[in-house]
Design a protein around this motif. Structure first.
Motif, PDB file in Angstrom:
ATOM      1  N   LEU A  22       0.825  -1.190  -0.100  1.00  0.00           N
ATOM      2  CA  LEU A  22      -0.263  -0.155  -0.233  1.00  0.00           C
ATOM      3  C   LEU A  22       0.891   1.542   0.029  1.00  0.00           C
ATOM      4  O   LEU A  22       0.518   1.789  -0.686  1.00  0.00           O
ATOM      5  N   GLY A  90      -6.354   1.304   4.171  1.00  0.00           N
ATOM      6  CA  GLY A  90      -6.083   0.104   2.666  1.00  0.00           C
ATOM      7  C   GLY A  90      -7.354  -1.030   3.179  1.00  0.00           C
ATOM      8  O   GLY A  90      -7.849  -0.776   3.980  1.00  0.00           O
ATOM      9  N   ILE A  91      -8.401  -1.382   2.306  1.00  0.00           N
ATOM     10  CA  ILE A  91      -9.302  -1.757   1.864  1.00  0.00           C
ATOM     11  C   ILE A  91      -9.103  -3.379   1.616  1.00  0.00           C
ATOM     12  O   ILE A  91      -8.673  -3.214  -0.280  1.00  0.00           O
ATOM     13  N   ARG A  92      -8.832  -4.529   2.287  1.00  0.00           N
ATOM     14  CA  ARG A  92      -8.109  -5.783   1.558  1.00  0.00           C
ATOM     15  C   ARG A  92      -9.520  -6.650   1.503  1.00  0.00           C
ATOM     16  O   ARG A  92      -9.868  -7.166   0.236  1.00  0.00           O
ATOM     17  N   ALA A  93     -10.683  -6.539   2.108  1.00  0.00           N
ATOM     18  CA  ALA A  93     -12.133  -7.343   1.817  1.00  0.00           C
ATOM     19  C   ALA A  93     -13.221  -6.993   2.980  1.00  0.00           C
ATOM     20  O   ALA A  93     -12.863  -6.106   3.223  1.00  0.00           O
ATOM     21  N   ASP A  96     -13.188  -5.295   5.827  1.00  0.00           N
ATOM     22  CA  ASP A  96     -12.544  -3.992   6.413  1.00  0.00           C
ATOM     23  C   ASP A  96     -13.720  -2.740   6.370  1.00  0.00           C
ATOM     24  O   ASP A  96     -13.713  -2.062   7.323  1.00  0.00           O
ATOM     25  N   TYR A  97     -14.742  -2.752   5.314  1.00  0.00           N
ATOM     26  CA  TYR A  97     -15.510  -2.032   5.002  1.00  0.00           C
ATOM     27  C   TYR A  97     -15.889  -1.191   6.309  1.00  0.00           C
ATOM     28  O   TYR A  97     -15.587   0.130   6.575  1.00  0.00           O
ATOM     29  N   PHE A 118      -9.336   5.009  -0.383  1.00  0.00           N
ATOM     30  CA  PHE A 118      -8.511   4.193   0.007  1.00  0.00           C
ATOM     31  C   PHE A 118      -8.252   2.688  -1.444  1.00  0.00           C
ATOM     32  O   PHE A 118      -8.465   3.901  -1.506  1.00  0.00           O
ATOM     33  N   MET A 120      -6.722  -0.632  -2.695  1.00  0.00           N
ATOM     34  CA  MET A 120      -6.754  -1.958  -2.235  1.00  0.00           C
ATOM     35  C   MET A 120      -4.960  -2.517  -2.023  1.00  0.00           C
ATOM     36  O   MET A 120      -4.599  -2.714  -3.201  1.00  0.00           O
ATOM     37  N   ASP A 123      -4.486  -8.300  -4.618  1.00  0.00           N
ATOM     38  CA  ASP A 123      -4.635 -10.482  -3.883  1.00  0.00           C
ATOM     39  C   ASP A 123      -4.211 -10.252  -3.133  1.00  0.00           C
ATOM     40  O   ASP A 123      -4.392 -11.670  -2.131  1.00  0.00           O
ATOM     41  N   SER A 126      -4.218  -9.863   0.864  1.00  0.00           N
ATOM     42  CA  SER A 126      -5.926 -10.193   1.166  1.00  0.00           C
ATOM     43  C   SER A 126      -6.020  -9.979   2.683  1.00  0.00           C
ATOM     44  O   SER A 126      -7.254 -10.067   3.072  1.00  0.00           O
TER      45      SER A 126
END
Ligand code: PNS
Length: 190
Positions: A22, A90-93, A96-97, A118, A120, A123, A126
């Protein structure tokens, strides 16, 4: 490239390959990226702030527009003190949101001019989190590929104090084997 300063805040206990991914992505987008380690976390960390600062500095040494810092108290206050315009997270999945949305909206309420951006990570990272890395390492599992090598080494040293000693002995043994081999070759030639 976005002009101005962005802050990437977090605990980084320890920094993972996902964090590094990231940071590299953020460094391509923002003119200056400040990776900011929270100092007054309620959690009892595995690595001290100084250790995390050291690791992150080493990992980002080649990224000229990235700086590592620490902060206390409200993140938006720290951001204002630097005249930062963006917060990077960072948003992985999807899991996380919810937390990230809550935090972004709270930060917006506290300081409407600061924008949260944000991104990502790749992957392949992730599922990687500092918490899981700590858990796996503490149970003696392998963390290769999940964290940078320098972090892997620090984890080993932290969790196995005998490691440093063993490592030093192994280096000495290998060194001796090498010099014996060289000596044999030299005698053969003579
Ligand atoms: O890596 P983490 O632990 O998910 O990072 C969380 C962090 C450090 C970004 C967040 O806890 C934070 O900004 N703390 C500082 C205190 C603050 O500003 N709280 C209000 C944000 S909702």
């Amino acid at each position: 490239m976005h002009k101005g300063i962005a802050i990437y805040p977090g605990s980084f206990d320890p920094p993972t390959n996902g964090h590094l991914d990231l940071i590299e992505r953020g460094a391509k987008i923002f003119e200056e990226l400040v990776v900011a380690i929270l100092r007054n976390s309620e959690k009892s960390p595995m690595f001290s702030v100084a250790e995390r600062l050291g690791m992150l500095k080493e990992l980002t040494a080649t990224l000229k527009n990235v700086r590592i810092d620490t902060f206390n108290g409200l993140m938006v206050e720290y951001a204002k003190s630097l005249d930062a315009t963006c917060i990077l997270r960072g948003i992985r999945a999807i899991s996380d949101y919810e937390y990230e949305l809550q935090m972004a909206l709270m930060n917006r309420k506290l300081e409407p001019t600061l924008e949260t951006v944000f991104m990502m990570p790749a992957d392949k990272y992730s599922y990687v989190s500092s918490r899981l890395v700590r858990e796996v390492a503490q149970a003696g599992g392998p963390v290769r590929g999940l964290v940078p090598e320098v972090v892997e080494q620090k984890l080993r040293e932290k969790l196995d104090p005998a490691y440093k000693l063993r490592d030093a002995r192994q280096i000495a043994v290998l060194g001796k084997r090498d010099s014996d081999r060289r000596e044999k070759k030299r005698k053969k030639k003579a």
